[in-house]
Motif scaffolding. Structure first.
Motif, mmCIF file in Angstrom:
data_model
loop_
_atom_site.group_PDB
_atom_site.id
_atom_site.type_symbol
_atom_site.label_atom_id
_atom_site.label_comp_id
_atom_site.label_asym_id
_atom_site.label_seq_id
_atom_site.Cartn_x
_atom_site.Cartn_y
_atom_site.Cartn_z
ATOM 1 N N GLY A 83 0.800 -1.224 0.000
ATOM 2 C CA GLY A 83 0.000 0.000 0.000
ATOM 3 C C GLY A 83 0.823 1.260 0.000
ATOM 4 N N LYS A 84 0.154 2.398 0.014
ATOM 5 C CA LYS A 84 0.845 3.681 0.054
ATOM 6 C C LYS A 84 0.522 4.364 1.369
ATOM 7 C CE LYS A 84 1.897 4.152 -4.550
ATOM 8 N NZ LYS A 84 1.243 4.266 -5.809
ATOM 9 N N ASP A 85 0.163 3.582 2.376
ATOM 10 C CA ASP A 85 -0.247 4.136 3.651
ATOM 11 C C ASP A 85 0.921 4.830 4.346
ATOM 12 O OD1 ASP A 85 -2.266 2.685 6.330
ATOM 13 O OD2 ASP A 85 -1.631 4.727 5.901
ATOM 14 N N GLN A 86 0.668 6.089 4.753
ATOM 15 C CA GLN A 86 1.739 6.809 5.424
ATOM 16 C C GLN A 86 1.607 6.732 6.941
ATOM 17 O OE1 GLN A 86 1.727 10.763 3.842
ATOM 18 N NE2 GLN A 86 3.068 10.148 2.169
ATOM 19 N N SER A 87 0.492 6.128 7.398
ATOM 20 C CA SER A 87 0.285 6.118 8.849
ATOM 21 C C SER A 87 1.095 4.990 9.463
ATOM 22 C CB SER A 87 -1.198 5.952 9.160
ATOM 23 O OG SER A 87 -1.674 4.729 8.659
ATOM 24 N N PRO A 88 1.487 5.152 10.715
ATOM 25 C CA PRO A 88 2.365 4.165 11.346
ATOM 26 C C PRO A 88 1.680 2.805 11.521
ATOM 27 C CG PRO A 88 1.688 5.852 12.919
ATOM 28 C CD PRO A 88 1.192 6.296 11.592
ATOM 29 N N VAL A 89 2.467 1.729 11.458
ATOM 30 C CA VAL A 89 1.922 0.384 11.622
ATOM 31 C C VAL A 89 1.805 0.036 13.099
ATOM 32 C CG1 VAL A 89 2.744 -0.420 9.400
ATOM 33 C CG2 VAL A 89 4.215 -0.651 11.379
ATOM 34 N N MET A 90 1.283 1.004 13.852
ATOM 35 C CA MET A 90 1.167 0.806 15.295
ATOM 36 C C MET A 90 -0.162 1.357 15.765
ATOM 37 S SD MET A 90 4.831 2.309 16.343
ATOM 38 C CE MET A 90 6.357 1.566 15.802
ATOM 39 N N GLN A 91 -0.626 0.803 16.868
ATOM 40 C CA GLN A 91 -1.836 1.334 17.488
ATOM 41 C C GLN A 91 -1.428 2.147 18.709
ATOM 42 O OE1 GLN A 91 -4.025 -2.243 18.278
ATOM 43 N NE2 GLN A 91 -5.300 -1.896 16.476
ATOM 44 N N LEU A 92 -2.129 3.241 18.918
ATOM 45 C CA LEU A 92 -1.819 4.126 20.044
ATOM 46 C C LEU A 92 -2.793 3.876 21.193
ATOM 47 C CD1 LEU A 92 -0.500 6.716 21.293
ATOM 48 C CD2 LEU A 92 -2.243 8.020 20.075
ATOM 49 N N TYR A 93 -2.251 3.684 22.382
ATOM 50 C CA TYR A 93 -3.083 3.530 23.565
ATOM 51 C C TYR A 93 -2.750 4.658 24.539
ATOM 52 C CZ TYR A 93 -4.547 -1.181 22.239
ATOM 53 O OH TYR A 93 -5.090 -2.255 21.587
#
Lengths: 256, 204
Positions: free
Chosen positions: B131-141
């Protein structure tokens, strides 16, 4: 790591095609290549190897195990469990099949089932050190430190000169906390240092951590236990010397 | 009303953590986030660096305590503190924030109330090259008022951003070149103190 494994798989399958000299090792090679292939998710290679083995050993238990593992690798848990249960019926004392069932439970996230199966396994095969270690690590990951401590106690009893168990036991005791556990932890860090000729960085740090934790825990108590300061200063000296020699840029961070 | 906190993670801090997780695919791994509150904007926490911690026995105290002492000592002199925690679960399909992660998060929260806990998103990571996703491959808690770690909602994607927009491209590159082999964590350091947990040579 994966590259090396892949390299070995192709090297091994190459030698299989050329024909290996001793016939008895040829089939073991097929088995090893199959397992390595499954580790790398090269399921076609695995299937091919298993097919060859199946032809040679149509009723073989080892082939049955490999087929079970292939089902696991594909994530077909229900079928894999059925396969291992039927294998166990015919081979109730096969350690590998027992362990596959535990691995399957773990892989699916059924940690409590994995623990149950592992405990049952250890009732039968209580000399399996790797299994005790696996159980201890699972307990630690669930923060069940008392149970983990029990596992390491078993390991230390059966193999008292393996420093790894002393160190792990000390780490668990320290994590459990409380004055008594801290004092015992310190003893086991000390025995680790003994068994490793003073070279174990983790144990040296452990002594330092225990010394300050014990001091904290015994504040206000009667100082019945005379804490010999020599061990602490010896550990600090050893650490400083080592860092100076091998990691001088981090020497300043040794704040104890 | 205080504006919602935003977290901005630097490319190097981000990539280091993901590569660490890739280096140890079969175990859980964790790390700490170093940074500070943005001096010009109180509602932004800058995650400027990260230190990969362990790939085995994450729930044992002694190695963690030693690591935190040394890390705080090093970064403190640079004006940075521990602002959060990173965790990657052992199994691909486990997307839950486990008890160990929450406990360590709680500990960090005591010293930095805007602390963030980041959980590796395995599915997003697997989809990265495509993909071209620029968002981080992490979830924020983030910790809520009832002291629980809550997933920052579906719009939480915008609360955790990577400072450099092309970070995922760089990450994908590193993944294909297997750069993860060069990542050093604190476990490695404790096993051999010559190994540099600061990873100073990693991005040179």
């Amino acid at each position: 790591m994966e590259e090396e494994v892949l390299g070995s798989i192709f090297a091994l399958s190459g030698s299989l095609k050329l024909g290996v000299q001793r016939k008895s090792s040829k089939w073991t090679l097929y088995e090893q290549v199959a397992i390595a292939a499954m580790d790398c998710q090269c399921l076609d290679v695995a299937k091919d190897c298993i097919k060859v083995l199946q032809k040679k050993f149509p009723e073989g238990k080892r082939v049955g195990r490999l087929n079970g593992m292939l089902l696991e690798a594909k994530g077909l848990w229900a079928e894999a469990e059925k396969a291992s249960s039927s294998l166990l019926e015919d081979n109730p004392l096969d350690q590998v099949i027992h362990k596959r069932r535990i691995a399957m439970a773990k892989a699916q996230g059924n940690i409590s089932e994995a623990i149950e199966l592992l405990n049952k396994y250890l009732e039968i095969f209580m000399a399996d050190h790797e299994a005790w270690r696996e159980l201890a690590e699972i307990y630690v990951s669930l923060q069940m430190y008392k149970q983990a401590a029990f596992c390491y106690e078993e390991l230390i009893l059966s193999q008292p000169t393996v420093p790894l168990y002393h160190l792990a036991y000390a780490d668990v005791l320290y994590t459990l906390g409380g004055l008594e556990n801290l004092q015992t932890a310190k003893k086991y860090y000390a025995s680790t240092i003994d068994l490793t000729g003073g070279k174990n960085t983790r144990a040296l740090f452990g002594i330092c951590l225990c010394t300050s934790a014990i001091a904290q825990a015994s504040k206000g108590r009667n100082k019945e236990d005379k804490e010999s300061p020599e061990l602490q200063s010896l550990a600090v000296t050893a650490l400083e010397k080592d860092y100076k020699q091998r990691a001088a840029d981090k020497l300043g961070l040794l704040v104890h | 009303m205080v504006a919602e906190l935003k977290y901005e993670i630097s490319q190097n801090a981000y990539i280091k953590l993901v590569l660490h997780a890739l280096k140890h695919k079969t175990t859980a791994v964790n790390g700490v986030l170093l940074g500070r509150v943005n001096p010009q904007n109180e509602s932004v926490v800058e995650i400027i660096d990260s230190v990969p911690l362990f790939h085995s026995n994450l729930a044992l105290l002694p190695p963690l305590e030693i690591a935190l002492i040394m890390i705080e000592e090093h970064y403190g002199s640079k004006g940075l503190g521990i602002v959060g925690y990173f965790h990657a679960n052992e199994r691909f399909d486990d997307a839950e924030l486990g008890i160990v992660a929450k406990n360590i998060g709680d500990h960090i929260f005591r010293y930095f109330p805007q602390a963030a806990v980041l959980l590796l998103d395995n599915k997003k990571l697997a989809a990265l090259p495509k993909g071209k996703d620029q968002s981080p491959v992490m979830q924020l808690y983030i910790r809520d008022a009832s002291k629980n770690w809550k997933l920052a909602g579906p719009d939480g994607g915008s609360r955790l951003v990577i400072k450099e927009p092309a970070a995922n491209v760089v990450l994908s590159d590193y993944i294909s070149s297997e750069k993860w082999q060069d990542v050093v964590d604190f476990d490695d350091h404790l096993d051999d103190i010559k190994m540099d947990w600061l990873n100073l040579e990693l991005f040179k």
